[in-house]
Design a protein around this motif. Structure first.
Motif, PDB file in Angstrom:
ATOM      1  N   SER A   1      21.885  -6.247  70.008  1.00  4.07           N
ATOM      2  CA  SER A   1      22.429  -4.988  69.500  1.00  4.07           C
ATOM      3  C   SER A   1      22.387  -3.848  70.507  1.00  4.07           C
ATOM      4  N   HIS A   2      21.709  -4.027  71.636  1.00  3.00           N
ATOM      5  CA  HIS A   2      21.631  -3.021  72.699  1.00  3.00           C
ATOM      6  C   HIS A   2      20.928  -1.736  72.258  1.00  3.00           C
ATOM      7  N   LEU A   3      20.162  -1.792  71.190  1.00  2.00           N
ATOM      8  CA  LEU A   3      19.387  -0.630  70.759  1.00  2.00           C
ATOM      9  C   LEU A   3      18.228  -0.400  71.715  1.00  2.00           C
ATOM     10  N   PRO A   4      17.828   0.865  71.929  1.00  2.00           N
ATOM     11  CA  PRO A   4      16.703   1.134  72.838  1.00  2.00           C
ATOM     12  C   PRO A   4      15.412   0.507  72.321  1.00  2.00           C
ATOM     13  N   GLU A   5      14.723  -0.195  73.213  1.00  2.00           N
ATOM     14  CA  GLU A   5      13.519  -0.923  72.803  1.00  2.00           C
ATOM     15  C   GLU A   5      12.415  -0.003  72.309  1.00  2.00           C
ATOM     16  N   GLU A   6      12.352   1.207  72.858  1.00  2.00           N
ATOM     17  CA  GLU A   6      11.239   2.095  72.522  1.00  2.00           C
ATOM     18  C   GLU A   6      11.446   2.857  71.217  1.00  2.00           C
ATOM     19  N   VAL A   7      12.625   2.722  70.608  1.00  2.00           N
ATOM     20  CA  VAL A   7      12.921   3.458  69.378  1.00  2.00           C
ATOM     21  C   VAL A   7      12.770   2.526  68.172  1.00  2.00           C
ATOM     22  N   ALA A   8      11.991   2.975  67.204  1.00  2.00           N
ATOM     23  CA  ALA A   8      11.814   2.216  65.965  1.00  2.00           C
ATOM     24  C   ALA A   8      12.767   2.755  64.909  1.00  2.00           C
ATOM     25  N   TYR A   9      13.492   1.859  64.259  1.00  2.00           N
ATOM     26  CA  TYR A   9      14.391   2.230  63.172  1.00  2.00           C
ATOM     27  C   TYR A   9      13.815   1.696  61.864  1.00  2.00           C
ATOM     28  N   GLY A  10      14.093   2.408  60.790  1.00  2.00           N
ATOM     29  CA  GLY A  10      13.579   1.976  59.500  1.00  2.00           C
ATOM     30  C   GLY A  10      14.152   0.641  59.076  1.00  2.00           C
ATOM     31  N   ARG A  11      15.431   0.442  59.408  1.00  2.00           N
ATOM     32  CA  ARG A  11      16.125  -0.792  59.034  1.00  2.00           C
ATOM     33  C   ARG A  11      17.368  -0.915  59.896  1.00  2.00           C
ATOM     34  N   VAL A  12      17.650  -2.122  60.377  1.00  2.00           N
ATOM     35  CA  VAL A  12      18.873  -2.378  61.121  1.00  2.00           C
ATOM     36  C   VAL A  12      19.573  -3.557  60.454  1.00  2.00           C
ATOM     37  N   VAL A  13      20.762  -3.313  59.937  1.00  2.00           N
ATOM     38  CA  VAL A  13      21.547  -4.343  59.268  1.00  2.00           C
ATOM     39  C   VAL A  13      22.728  -4.710  60.164  1.00  2.00           C
ATOM     40  N   GLY A  14      22.911  -5.987  60.400  1.00  2.00           N
ATOM     41  CA  GLY A  14      24.027  -6.451  61.200  1.00  2.00           C
ATOM     42  C   GLY A  14      25.093  -7.097  60.332  1.00  2.00           C
ATOM     43  N   LEU A  15      26.344  -6.835  60.648  1.00  2.00           N
ATOM     44  CA  LEU A  15      27.456  -7.511  59.995  1.00  2.00           C
ATOM     45  C   LEU A  15      28.336  -8.082  61.097  1.00  2.00           C
ATOM     46  N   GLY A  16      28.521  -9.397  61.065  1.00  2.00           N
ATOM     47  CA  GLY A  16      29.286 -10.048  62.115  1.00  2.00           C
ATOM     48  C   GLY A  16      29.918 -11.331  61.634  1.00  2.00           C
ATOM     49  N   MET A  17      30.452 -12.094  62.578  1.00  2.00           N
ATOM     50  CA  MET A  17      31.241 -13.279  62.239  1.00  2.00           C
ATOM     51  C   MET A  17      30.497 -14.602  62.387  1.00  2.00           C
ATOM     52  N   ASN A  18      29.416 -14.613  63.180  1.00  2.00           N
ATOM     53  CA  ASN A  18      28.739 -15.877  63.457  1.00  2.00           C
ATOM     54  C   ASN A  18      27.281 -15.813  63.029  1.00  2.00           C
ATOM     55  N   GLU A  19      26.921 -16.646  62.075  1.00  2.00           N
ATOM     56  CA  GLU A  19      25.573 -16.583  61.518  1.00  2.00           C
ATOM     57  C   GLU A  19      24.502 -16.956  62.536  1.00  2.00           C
ATOM     58  N   GLN A  20      24.778 -17.899  63.413  1.00  2.00           N
ATOM     59  CA  GLN A  20      23.786 -18.285  64.413  1.00  2.00           C
ATOM     60  C   GLN A  20      23.466 -17.117  65.347  1.00  2.00           C
ATOM     61  N   GLU A  21      24.480 -16.382  65.737  1.00  2.00           N
ATOM     62  CA  GLU A  21      24.255 -15.214  66.593  1.00  2.00           C
ATOM     63  C   GLU A  21      23.443 -14.162  65.851  1.00  2.00           C
TER      64      GLU A  21
ATOM     65  N   HIS B   1      33.732 -19.534  65.181  1.00  2.00           N
ATOM     66  CA  HIS B   1      32.910 -20.565  64.550  1.00  2.00           C
ATOM     67  C   HIS B   1      31.716 -20.966  65.408  1.00  2.00           C
ATOM     68  N   PHE B   2      31.936 -21.066  66.709  1.00  2.00           N
ATOM     69  CA  PHE B   2      30.860 -21.465  67.615  1.00  2.00           C
ATOM     70  C   PHE B   2      30.209 -20.211  68.209  1.00  2.00           C
ATOM     71  N   PRO B   3      28.877 -20.179  68.288  1.00  2.04           N
ATOM     72  CA  PRO B   3      28.194 -18.990  68.827  1.00  2.04           C
ATOM     73  C   PRO B   3      28.455 -18.807  70.310  1.00  2.04           C
ATOM     74  N   ARG B   4      28.449 -17.556  70.733  1.00  5.92           N
ATOM     75  CA  ARG B   4      28.588 -17.205  72.146  1.00  5.92           C
ATOM     76  C   ARG B   4      27.387 -16.343  72.532  1.00  5.92           C
ATOM     77  N   PHE B   5      26.385 -16.965  73.101  1.00  6.93           N
ATOM     78  CA  PHE B   5      25.175 -16.239  73.490  1.00  6.93           C
ATOM     79  C   PHE B   5      25.342 -15.680  74.900  1.00  6.93           C
ATOM     80  N   VAL B   6      26.301 -14.791  75.021  1.00  6.29           N
ATOM     81  CA  VAL B   6      26.585 -14.136  76.294  1.00  6.29           C
ATOM     82  C   VAL B   6      26.730 -12.641  76.035  1.00  6.29           C
ATOM     83  N   THR B   7      26.613 -11.854  77.106  1.00  4.41           N
ATOM     84  CA  THR B   7      26.910 -10.432  76.996  1.00  4.41           C
ATOM     85  C   THR B   7      28.339 -10.206  77.476  1.00  4.41           C
ATOM     86  N   HIS B   8      29.037  -9.306  76.828  1.00  5.39           N
ATOM     87  CA  HIS B   8      30.455  -9.122  77.093  1.00  5.39           C
ATOM     88  C   HIS B   8      30.739  -7.957  78.031  1.00  5.39           C
ATOM     89  N   ILE B   9      29.701  -7.231  78.417  1.00  8.21           N
ATOM     90  CA  ILE B   9      29.786  -6.200  79.451  1.00  8.21           C
ATOM     91  C   ILE B   9      28.556  -6.356  80.339  1.00  8.21           C
TER      92      ILE B   9
END
Length: 211
Positions: free
Chosen positions: A65-85, A26-34
């Motif tokens: 999302s840890h995607l490479p910054e230099e690579v452009a994708y046509g679309r990136v869709v995220g599915l997760g548990m916390n809307e704020q994140e 329910h509460f966002p966690r703005f941390v990296t897990h690795i």
């Protein structure tokens, strides 16, 4: 999952904390897990496997999302548990808030994506076979799925089998998920742990849709 689709022992997917996952996230966690070394290894895998310009599904996503910054994708869709994140994630074109343990059916059409990722989250799925079967449906033929994990987790929400296995066992377990779900081939089990003892280890299972 019923027994015809589930080759795993009954207690495989038990967890210490069986309260609703929506409460836990329910509460966002703005941390990296690795750590940074392991994150770089994840990014390199995405650089190698996820097609530039394609539509990418970031499953069990968060604020990064840890995607490479230099690579452009046509679309990136995220599915997760916390809307704020999800809302804070700069790489997402759109997002869906969904608890896959409660509802493993993905809200996407067949053959919608060119690649997908699950980053350090596969150990939380209580219906992984159902989820991976759905991923095979929404990915195009030969599209890659990159599943990464380390030795860090929220212990109370990881499944019992994860706690019972070592790193090699985790690789074999995720490969078994893909095999049980059907529709996958060219499955690779990878150790991409950074050199040096100070970094988190990083492992990956990569498969491609064979449907």
């Amino acid at each position: 999952m019923n027994s015809s689709n589930n080759p795993f022992p009954p207690n495989t997917f038990r967890r210490q904390d069986e309260t609703p996952d929506a409460n836990f996230y329910h509460f966002p966690r703005f941390v990296t897990h690795i750590d940074e070394g392991a994150i770089a290894a994840v990014t390199q895998l995405y650089r190698e496997y996820l097609p530039a310009g394609g539509a990418v599904l970031d499953l069990m996503s968060s604020w990064i999302s840890h995607l490479p910054e230099e690579v452009a994708y046509g679309r990136v869709v995220g599915l997760g548990m916390n809307e704020q994140e999800l809302r804070a994630n700069p790489r997402l074109s759109s997002y869906v808030v969904q608890d896959l343990n409660h509802a493993p059916t993905l809200p996407f059409v067949d053959n919608e994506f060119d690649g997908a990722s699950i980053c350090v989250s596969i150990d939380y799925l209580t219906q992984p076979v159902a989820v991976l079967r759905e991923l095979a449906r929404v990915l195009r033929r030969e599209a890659p799925l990159v599943i990464t994990f380390s030795n860090r987790c929220f212990p109370s929400k990881s499944i019992a089998a994860w706690h019972a296995l070592d790193d090699r066992g985790h690789l074999q377990l995720v490969a078994q998920y893909l095999q049980a779900s059907g529709g996958w081939h060219q499955v690779e089990l990878l150790d991409r742990s950074p050199n040096g003892y100070q970094s988190d280890p990083l492992f990956a299972v990569v498969g491609r849709v064979a449907l």
